[in-house]
Motif scaffolding. Structure first.
Motif, PDB file in Angstrom:
ATOM      1  N   ILE A  85      44.597  36.486  45.716  1.00  0.00           N
ATOM      2  CA  ILE A  85      43.369  36.321  45.037  1.00  0.00           C
ATOM      3  C   ILE A  85      43.835  36.876  43.497  1.00  0.00           C
ATOM      4  N   ASP A  86      43.093  35.935  42.544  1.00  0.00           N
ATOM      5  CA  ASP A  86      43.437  36.540  41.191  1.00  0.00           C
ATOM      6  C   ASP A  86      41.765  36.458  40.660  1.00  0.00           C
ATOM      7  N   LYS A  87      41.815  37.172  39.455  1.00  0.00           N
ATOM      8  CA  LYS A  87      40.494  37.263  38.862  1.00  0.00           C
ATOM      9  C   LYS A  87      40.590  36.775  37.366  1.00  0.00           C
ATOM     10  N   HIS A  88      39.760  36.100  36.751  1.00  0.00           N
ATOM     11  CA  HIS A  88      39.928  35.448  35.477  1.00  0.00           C
ATOM     12  C   HIS A  88      38.470  35.698  34.766  1.00  0.00           C
ATOM     13  N   SER A  89      38.749  36.198  33.670  1.00  0.00           N
ATOM     14  CA  SER A  89      37.412  36.505  33.051  1.00  0.00           C
ATOM     15  C   SER A  89      37.444  35.639  31.613  1.00  0.00           C
ATOM     16  N   THR A  90      36.130  35.166  31.081  1.00  0.00           N
ATOM     17  CA  THR A  90      36.275  34.293  30.074  1.00  0.00           C
ATOM     18  C   THR A  90      36.420  35.183  28.699  1.00  0.00           C
ATOM     19  N   GLY A  91      36.650  36.633  28.808  1.00  0.00           N
ATOM     20  CA  GLY A  91      37.055  37.319  27.824  1.00  0.00           C
ATOM     21  C   GLY A  91      35.781  37.997  26.868  1.00  0.00           C
ATOM     22  N   GLY A  92      35.961  39.017  26.483  1.00  0.00           N
ATOM     23  CA  GLY A  92      35.240  40.011  25.785  1.00  0.00           C
ATOM     24  C   GLY A  92      35.665  40.876  24.976  1.00  0.00           C
ATOM     25  N   VAL A  93      34.923  42.120  24.583  1.00  0.00           N
ATOM     26  CA  VAL A  93      35.326  43.311  23.967  1.00  0.00           C
ATOM     27  C   VAL A  93      35.001  44.392  24.862  1.00  0.00           C
ATOM     28  N   GLY A  94      36.312  45.122  25.043  1.00  0.00           N
ATOM     29  CA  GLY A  94      36.257  46.356  25.768  1.00  0.00           C
ATOM     30  C   GLY A  94      36.695  45.907  27.466  1.00  0.00           C
ATOM     31  N   ASP A  95      36.632  44.633  27.528  1.00  0.00           N
ATOM     32  CA  ASP A  95      36.837  44.220  28.951  1.00  0.00           C
ATOM     33  C   ASP A  95      38.374  44.353  29.560  1.00  0.00           C
ATOM     34  N   GLY A 201      42.210  32.273  46.787  1.00  0.00           N
ATOM     35  CA  GLY A 201      40.782  32.535  46.429  1.00  0.00           C
ATOM     36  C   GLY A 201      40.825  33.066  44.894  1.00  0.00           C
ATOM     37  N   LEU A 202      39.592  32.655  44.232  1.00  0.00           N
ATOM     38  CA  LEU A 202      39.594  33.046  43.071  1.00  0.00           C
ATOM     39  C   LEU A 202      38.020  33.691  42.549  1.00  0.00           C
ATOM     40  N   VAL A 203      38.266  34.720  41.734  1.00  0.00           N
ATOM     41  CA  VAL A 203      36.957  35.207  41.299  1.00  0.00           C
ATOM     42  C   VAL A 203      36.815  35.147  39.721  1.00  0.00           C
ATOM     43  N   LEU A 204      35.907  34.706  39.382  1.00  0.00           N
ATOM     44  CA  LEU A 204      35.725  34.480  37.745  1.00  0.00           C
ATOM     45  C   LEU A 204      34.672  35.198  37.248  1.00  0.00           C
ATOM     46  N   ASP A 205      34.941  35.934  36.375  1.00  0.00           N
ATOM     47  CA  ASP A 205      33.944  36.691  35.388  1.00  0.00           C
ATOM     48  C   ASP A 205      33.440  35.835  34.242  1.00  0.00           C
ATOM     49  N   VAL A 206      32.489  35.315  34.110  1.00  0.00           N
ATOM     50  CA  VAL A 206      32.208  34.501  33.290  1.00  0.00           C
ATOM     51  C   VAL A 206      30.865  35.163  32.266  1.00  0.00           C
ATOM     52  N   VAL A 238      35.946  29.721  45.486  1.00  0.00           N
ATOM     53  CA  VAL A 238      35.646  30.521  44.209  1.00  0.00           C
ATOM     54  C   VAL A 238      34.435  31.247  43.865  1.00  0.00           C
ATOM     55  N   VAL A 239      34.382  32.202  43.526  1.00  0.00           N
ATOM     56  CA  VAL A 239      32.908  32.977  43.498  1.00  0.00           C
ATOM     57  C   VAL A 239      33.061  33.598  41.975  1.00  0.00           C
ATOM     58  N   ALA A 240      31.834  33.202  41.133  1.00  0.00           N
ATOM     59  CA  ALA A 240      31.758  33.506  39.735  1.00  0.00           C
ATOM     60  C   ALA A 240      30.642  34.508  39.600  1.00  0.00           C
ATOM     61  N   LEU A 241      30.822  35.496  38.635  1.00  0.00           N
ATOM     62  CA  LEU A 241      29.584  36.343  38.538  1.00  0.00           C
ATOM     63  C   LEU A 241      29.363  36.308  37.008  1.00  0.00           C
ATOM     64  N   LEU A 242      28.177  36.000  36.595  1.00  0.00           N
ATOM     65  CA  LEU A 242      27.714  35.907  35.218  1.00  0.00           C
ATOM     66  C   LEU A 242      27.485  37.570  34.819  1.00  0.00           C
ATOM     67  N   THR A 243      28.310  37.844  33.631  1.00  0.00           N
ATOM     68  CA  THR A 243      28.164  39.325  33.397  1.00  0.00           C
ATOM     69  C   THR A 243      27.866  39.256  32.076  1.00  0.00           C
ATOM     70  N   ALA A 244      27.356  40.544  31.384  1.00  0.00           N
ATOM     71  CA  ALA A 244      26.862  40.511  30.003  1.00  0.00           C
ATOM     72  C   ALA A 244      27.912  40.853  29.075  1.00  0.00           C
ATOM     73  N   MET A 245      27.891  40.107  27.865  1.00  0.00           N
ATOM     74  CA  MET A 245      28.738  40.388  26.931  1.00  0.00           C
ATOM     75  C   MET A 245      27.957  40.583  25.453  1.00  0.00           C
ATOM     76  N   ASP A 246      26.551  41.206  25.582  1.00  0.00           N
ATOM     77  CA  ASP A 246      26.030  41.388  24.419  1.00  0.00           C
ATOM     78  C   ASP A 246      26.219  42.830  23.817  1.00  0.00           C
ATOM     79  N   ARG A 247      27.249  43.564  24.586  1.00  0.00           N
ATOM     80  CA  ARG A 247      27.768  45.049  24.306  1.00  0.00           C
ATOM     81  C   ARG A 247      28.955  45.243  24.780  1.00  0.00           C
ATOM     82  N   PRO A 248      30.000  46.030  24.099  1.00  0.00           N
ATOM     83  CA  PRO A 248      31.194  46.143  24.722  1.00  0.00           C
ATOM     84  C   PRO A 248      31.224  46.808  26.025  1.00  0.00           C
ATOM     85  N   LEU A 249      32.198  46.528  26.788  1.00  0.00           N
ATOM     86  CA  LEU A 249      32.095  46.867  28.396  1.00  0.00           C
ATOM     87  C   LEU A 249      32.908  48.292  28.296  1.00  0.00           C
TER      88      LEU A 249
END
Ligand code: URA
Length: 445
Positions: A85-95, A201-206, A238-249
């Motif tokens: 299983i891998d995880k992919h993030s669409t990218g952010g700050v502090g992630d 399987g793949l987990v996405l952090d969008v 594939v499971v995707a979670l929609l997560t916040a990037m309106d502040r650094p993580l």
């Protein structure tokens, strides 16, 4: 494969320009000809722009992804019993979740062949963070990566030249022609690389929010749904979670600083928001890998791996196998340290209304810790540790963050970036929910 015809690419561009669709055979031919240099960049750039304006049907996106996947090699793990299983993030700050998830999830019995990218623009990249560990190499061959997964259960590498070369070429072209922000092109690009990893399987952090590369929630959700559907078509859940990037993580933003914070979380310490997102993604990875009965069982296993020290210990052989100084796990002070360190203080009393991630990311680049051009070399030591969170009441003069820089000039640049990023005033801080919806092939909840 049909014979190459110079008119073929032109006809494809014309059809997309006029709102038509291309067949699966057309996409296969086009990407084959592009990867082998027979379709020139200028024609592919025109096609990318036509797609940007006209979009693609889901069938076309699937065909493009398949063609890019087929342009390169794939990791073959069919002989392995362990789930991959891998995880992919669409990218952010502090992630820095990838740095935590790979050893943590591997410590729970799931193999993690993780392929990540570099930072560009305001977002950070996992490879740059890993390379803050002295000696750490991310440029392993696919064969060596495969062996490491078999032996240690986890590898952290960059996209090799063998994986989806058609995507590699097209992504660089899109970057130069302002055609990155197309949902079908992004979905096909990300999934062509992920499906080459031989995953079960793949987990996405969008991410969405002002610091995400797809800020609008609706568009981020559409991207998540499309990638989930592409995985399902290839038999990869594939499971995707929609997560916040309106502040650094988390608090740390900057390569070595983020490695240190990731090591803290592996030990079960660290900022609450970072732990919450990491746990949510890790739970999905364990459930997809079928090593946990349900979310509660997955959480218990993960907490035990952290509390017992097994998660942090698993990072050590991974670092050692990739040439790095594994002693940083026990002693993070071995990570490269900034020469100049100074507090940033609130210039007025009030509520922290906003911590803008884009300004923080651009601040890291201004300090030398990020990239404006692909060939830039990054300084691992610089960045920020931001102790303030949106919603905090602060007094004038109270420290809100620490700047880590090379010298006094860098400190001044860091202070300017923080002044732009941290907004203090009266009223309520409005933040996005840290974890929004969960997208699976069964729907969005
Ligand atoms: N990341 C990718 O790999 N591809 C895109 O198109 C956008 C982000």
């Amino acid at each position: 494969m049909a014979m190459f015809s110079p008119m073929f690419a032109r006809e494809c561009i014309e059809r997309k320009r006029d709102g038509g669709r291309l067949s699966a055979t057309d996409w296969t031919q086009l990407m084959h000809d592009y990867a082998s240099g027979r379709v020139p960049d200028y024609q592919m750039a025109a096609l990318a722009m036509a797609i940007w304006f006209r979009g693609m049907t889901d069938d076309e996106t699937a065909a493009l992804m398949q063609a890019m996947l087929a342009s390169g090699a794939r990791l073959d793990f069919s002989h392995l019993r362990a789930p991959r299983i891998d995880k992919h993030s669409t990218g952010g700050v502090g992630d820095k979740t990838s740095l935590i998830l790979a050893p943590l999830v591997a410590a729970c019995g799931v193999a993690v062949p993780m392929m990540s990218g570099r930072g560009l623009g305001h977002t950070g990249g996992t490879l740059d963070k890993l390379e803050a560990i002295p000696g750490f190499r991310t440029d392993l061959s696919l064969e060596r990566a495969r062996r490491q997964v078999e032996e240690i259960g986890c590898v952290l590498i960059g996209q090799t030249a063998e994986i989806a070369p058609a995507d590699r070429k097209l992504y660089a072209l899109r970057d130069a022609t302002a055609t990155v922000e197309s949902i079908p092109l992004i979905a096909a690009s990300i999934m062509s690389k992920k499906l080459a990893e031989g995953l079960t399987g793949l987990v996405l952090d969008v991410k969405h929010g002002s610091g995400a590369f797809m800020p609008e929630r609706e568009r981020a959700l559409a991207l998540a749904q499309l990638m989930v559907a592409l995985g399902a078509q290839h038999g990869v859940p594939v499971v995707a979670l929609l997560t916040a990037m309106d502040r650094p993580l988390g608090r740390a933003c900057g390569n070595a600083l983020e490695v240190e914070e990731a090591i803290m979380v592996l030990r079960g310490e660290g900022p609450a928001d970072l732990i919450e997102v990491t746990m949510a993604l890790a739970i999905e990875m364990l459930c997809l890998g079928e090593v946990a009965r349900d979310a509660a069982d997955a959480r218990a296993q993960l907490e035990h791996a952290m509390a017992s020290g097994r998660a942090a210990e698993r990072f050590e052989p991974v670092i050692a196998a990739q040439g790095g100084d594994a002693a940083v796990v026990a002693d993070p002070s071995r990570l490269p340290q900034a020469a100049a360190v100074e507090f940033f203080r609130a210039d007025t009393a009030g509520t922290v209304l906003e911590i803008r991630p884009r300004e923080i990311g651009l601040g890291i680049t201004a300090l030398g810790g990020g990239r404006s051009r692909v060939e830039d070399v990054v300084d691992p030591t610089v960045g920020f540790v931001i102790s303030a969170r949106p919603g905090d009441r602060v007094r004038a003069g109270e420290p809100l963050a620490t700047v880590f820089a090379r010298d006094a000039t860098g400190v001044a640049k860091g202070m300017s970036a923080l002044r732009l990023a941290i907004r203090i005033g009266e009223g309520e801080a409005r933040v996005l929910p840290l974890i929004d919806v969960r997208v699976t092939a069964g729907g969005t909840a």
